[in-house]
Design a protein around this motif. Structure first.
Motif, short mmCIF file in Angstrom:
data_model
loop_
_atom_site.label_atom_id
_atom_site.label_comp_id
_atom_site.label_asym_id
_atom_site.label_seq_id
_atom_site.Cartn_x
_atom_site.Cartn_y
_atom_site.Cartn_z
N ALA A 73 0.85 2.60 23.58
CA ALA A 73 -0.13 3.48 22.44
C ALA A 73 -1.49 3.37 22.69
CB ALA A 73 0.32 2.68 21.07
N PRO A 74 -2.30 4.22 22.13
CA PRO A 74 -3.89 3.99 22.34
C PRO A 74 -4.36 2.96 21.60
CG PRO A 74 -3.42 5.87 21.02
CD PRO A 74 -1.99 5.29 21.25
N ILE A 75 -4.24 1.55 21.88
CA ILE A 75 -4.76 0.51 21.29
C ILE A 75 -6.20 0.22 21.16
CG2 ILE A 75 -4.35 -1.89 20.89
CD1 ILE A 75 -1.88 -0.27 20.20
N GLU A 76 -6.79 0.11 20.08
CA GLU A 76 -8.16 -0.49 20.11
C GLU A 76 -8.12 -2.02 19.48
OE1 GLU A 76 -10.33 1.88 17.34
OE2 GLU A 76 -9.60 3.72 18.27
N TYR A 77 -8.95 -2.83 20.42
CA TYR A 77 -9.06 -4.37 20.28
C TYR A 77 -10.47 -4.57 19.63
CZ TYR A 77 -4.95 -4.55 23.26
OH TYR A 77 -3.68 -4.31 23.95
N PHE A 78 -10.15 -5.59 18.73
CA PHE A 78 -11.76 -6.33 18.27
C PHE A 78 -11.56 -7.62 18.20
CE2 PHE A 78 -9.40 -4.99 14.47
CZ PHE A 78 -9.80 -6.08 13.62
N SER A 106 0.69 -1.24 -0.01
CA SER A 106 -0.02 -0.05 0.00
C SER A 106 0.84 1.15 -0.16
CB SER A 106 -1.10 0.05 1.18
OG SER A 106 -0.09 0.04 2.49
N ARG A 107 0.16 2.27 -0.63
CA ARG A 107 1.11 3.51 -0.51
C ARG A 107 1.38 3.95 1.07
NH1 ARG A 107 -0.07 8.42 0.72
NH2 ARG A 107 -2.16 7.86 1.43
N VAL A 108 2.74 4.52 1.05
CA VAL A 108 2.98 5.04 2.37
C VAL A 108 1.95 6.19 3.09
CG1 VAL A 108 4.57 6.40 3.62
CG2 VAL A 108 5.24 4.74 2.08
N GLY A 109 1.58 5.87 4.09
CA GLY A 109 0.57 6.64 4.76
C GLY A 109 -0.99 6.19 4.73
N ALA A 110 -1.20 5.25 3.73
CA ALA A 110 -2.50 5.00 3.30
C ALA A 110 -3.37 4.25 4.46
CB ALA A 110 -2.63 4.08 2.25
N TRP A 111 -2.48 3.57 5.40
CA TRP A 111 -3.43 2.94 6.41
C TRP A 111 -3.57 3.93 7.54
CZ3 TRP A 111 -6.48 -1.16 7.16
CH2 TRP A 111 -6.18 -2.16 6.34
N ILE A 162 -5.49 -2.70 16.92
CA ILE A 162 -5.32 -1.35 16.07
C ILE A 162 -4.57 -0.27 16.73
CG2 ILE A 162 -5.96 0.20 14.42
CD1 ILE A 162 -8.48 -1.53 13.93
N ASP A 163 -3.35 0.15 16.11
CA ASP A 163 -2.75 1.22 16.68
C ASP A 163 -2.98 2.52 15.68
OD1 ASP A 163 -1.06 3.42 17.49
OD2 ASP A 163 0.95 2.36 17.63
N PRO A 164 -3.93 3.40 16.07
CA PRO A 164 -4.58 4.38 15.00
C PRO A 164 -3.15 5.59 14.68
CG PRO A 164 -6.01 4.11 16.71
CD PRO A 164 -4.83 3.36 17.27
#
Length: 507
Positions: free
Chosen positions: A260-265, A155-160, A240-242
């Motif tokens: 980091a402000p981690i989100e789990y799912f 993916s392009r750098v910065g896309a995620w 996910i680390d936003p």
């Protein structure tokens, strides 16, 4: 004298640049959608510098987005060639599409920054909705990632990071659960569908499988559930680390950072749905009745669902350590090519290429292409590799592929067997007579796999055929009757079945 505010629905009230954009939007579409990509990108990129009121630019952006989305929708189905590496012409087209989608994501997100989040646009100005602008920015970012997956490109750098941050903006404005007027999915649903595709290890998918899973997650992304850090050890849990430019990571494969402000799912409920759908499809339920595309009924469709379920339900941990290498190896690709190699040796191979083994483990290799024609290479296909110190050709399956440019190609190979026997499968048919199919017979591996495997072209075997006759020609001609015990794996290239000798009921 009182001045009347211009009507944004009237082109005469717009700035000259906006008038030119609206006039172009009224023109008929080009014969080939790719011809519109440069003009669309130029109009979108220059829109922010266009003089005039915010409403005027929003109206022009609305028309450009609708037309650009239609162009991308027509081009994506043309990007499903499976041969690797992807042709330079296709790669240039993908680069143009990604550039357009990036500008679409940027401009719609920039519009949000200029709008009042509490503003409720009238029916005359739906393009001024912050909810719609955020939804479009998320959708453009998600499509950009998906299009890169179609050609096995990173993916392009910065896309995620942009995808994560756009969704964070929607959460901050309390718009994540909102559904824009005229659409049928929320911003959260669009974001989760894109995240799930990243969790499916897109490098291990063929273009048709990417398209199928994109559609699948767009239907069923609402089955994922939020999780806590205490549930991270459970199968199917991701984090996910936003703040980072990365897709979601499996909690069992990689530990999350502590600061980091981690989100789990959790994908546990989605895995249960996939398992039920697989059982229903195997029992003969039409895919349409399960709200699935027809691809789900194909061997490749069932195969990708099985692999997804196994990956998300298992531990995800590596069984063997990898060692760095720089050994060269020969590679033959394609089932027919392997059949000739296994029967008569290297001299009969129609296409051989040279690769470098960059790392290896007891389970397989990572290899990088050096020279020679790559042949019929595709993710999910079978290849044979042989180094200078070996006599036998090892049979492997291509697990993933990465290609940053037309001259670069890396593969992940899983070893299926240390060698193979070329055989012919006789398939009697009441209407077509006996048909003969070239197959590979993989020997059992003591203490690892106690049964033999049969490798055939995808979809070539008759459905529900348990008893099979194999003809093996070596020094002597031998005929074997075997029975299929179960399907080990199905991809868009091959079907792999476990087999055992057929027992005579009279014995």
């Amino acid at each position: 004298m009182t001045k009347t505010a211009p009507n944004v629905n009237d082109a005469s009230g717009l700035a000259a640049d906006s008038q030119a954009i609206l006039k172009w939007l009224e023109s008929p579409s080009a014969p080939h959608p790719a011809e519109e990509l440069p003009t669309l990108r130029a109009h979108l990129a220059g829109l922010r510098q266009t003089p005039g009121a915010l409403q005027q630019r929003a109206v022009a952006l609305d028309g450009l987005y609708i037309r650009a989305a239609a162009v991308v929708g027509r081009l994506v189905p043309t990007l499903t060639e499976r041969a690797l590496p992807v042709a330079p012409k296709t790669r240039r087209l993908v680069r143009s599409i990604v550039d357009l989608l990036q500008v679409m994501a940027d401009e719609t997100l920039a519009l949000v920054e200029q709008l009042d989040p509490q503003h409720q646009p009238s029916v005359h100005h739906p393009s001024l909705s912050p909810t719609l602008a955020l939804w479009r920015s998320l959708q453009a970012s998600a499509q950009q990632l998906m299009v890169c997956h179609l050609i096995a490109a990173p993916s392009r750098v910065g896309a995620w990071q942009q995808l994560h941050q756009t969704y964070a903006t929607a959460q901050r404005l309390h718009l994540a659960a909102a559904v824009p007027d005229g659409l049928d999915s929320s911003l959260q649903h669009v974001y989760h569908a894109a995240v799930l595709l990243g969790c499916a290890h897109p490098a291990s998918l063929t273009p048709p499988e990417v398209v199928f899973l994109t559609s699948y997650f767009e239907r069923f992304a609402d089955h994922i559930e939020p999780a806590s850090a205490t549930a991270a050890a459970s199968p199917g849990t991701f984090w996910i680390d936003p703040t980072r430019d990365l897709p979601a990571s499996s909690s069992q494969r990689k530990a999350s950072p502590q600061t980091a402000p981690i989100e789990y799912f959790s994908c546990a409920r989605l895995c249960l749905l996939i398992r039920n759908q697989i059982h229903a499809l195997e029992a003969g339920t039409p895919a349409r009745r399960l709200d699935l595309s027809d691809f789900a009924e194909s061997p490749a469709g069932l195969g990708v669902l099985r692999r997804l379920l196994a990956r998300w339900s298992g531990s995800g941990k590596r069984r063997f350590q990898r060692r760095r290498q720089n050994t060269r190896t020969l590679l033959a690709a394609g089932l027919d090519n392997l059949w000739h190699v296994c029967r008569k040796g290297e001299s009969t191979a129609t296409e051989l290429s040279t690769w470098m083994i960059t790392n290896e483990s007891a389970e397989g290799y990572a290899v990088m292409h050096l020279s020679g024609k790559t042949g019929a290479l595709a993710v999910g296909g079978v290849v044979a590799v042989r180094t200078g110190s070996e006599n036998e050709w090892q049979i492997c399956i291509v697990r993933w592929a990465l290609s940053e440019n037309p001259e670069h190609l890396e593969l992940g190979l899983q070893i299926l067997a240390p060698n193979a026997v070329a055989a012919v499968l006789a398939q009697p048919s009441e209407t077509l007579g006996t048909q003969y199919l070239r197959v590979l017979l993989l020997p059992e591996i003591p203490r690892l796999r106690p049964v033999e495997l049969l490798v055939a072209a995808s979809g070539a075997l008759a459905r529900r055929q348990n008893r099979m006759v194999l003809v093996i020609e070596s020094e002597n001609l031998s005929i074997r009757e075997v029975a299929s015990t179960h399907i080990d794996e199905q991809t868009t290239s091959v079907d792999i079945l476990s087999i055992e000798p057929e027992h005579d009921p009279a014995e």
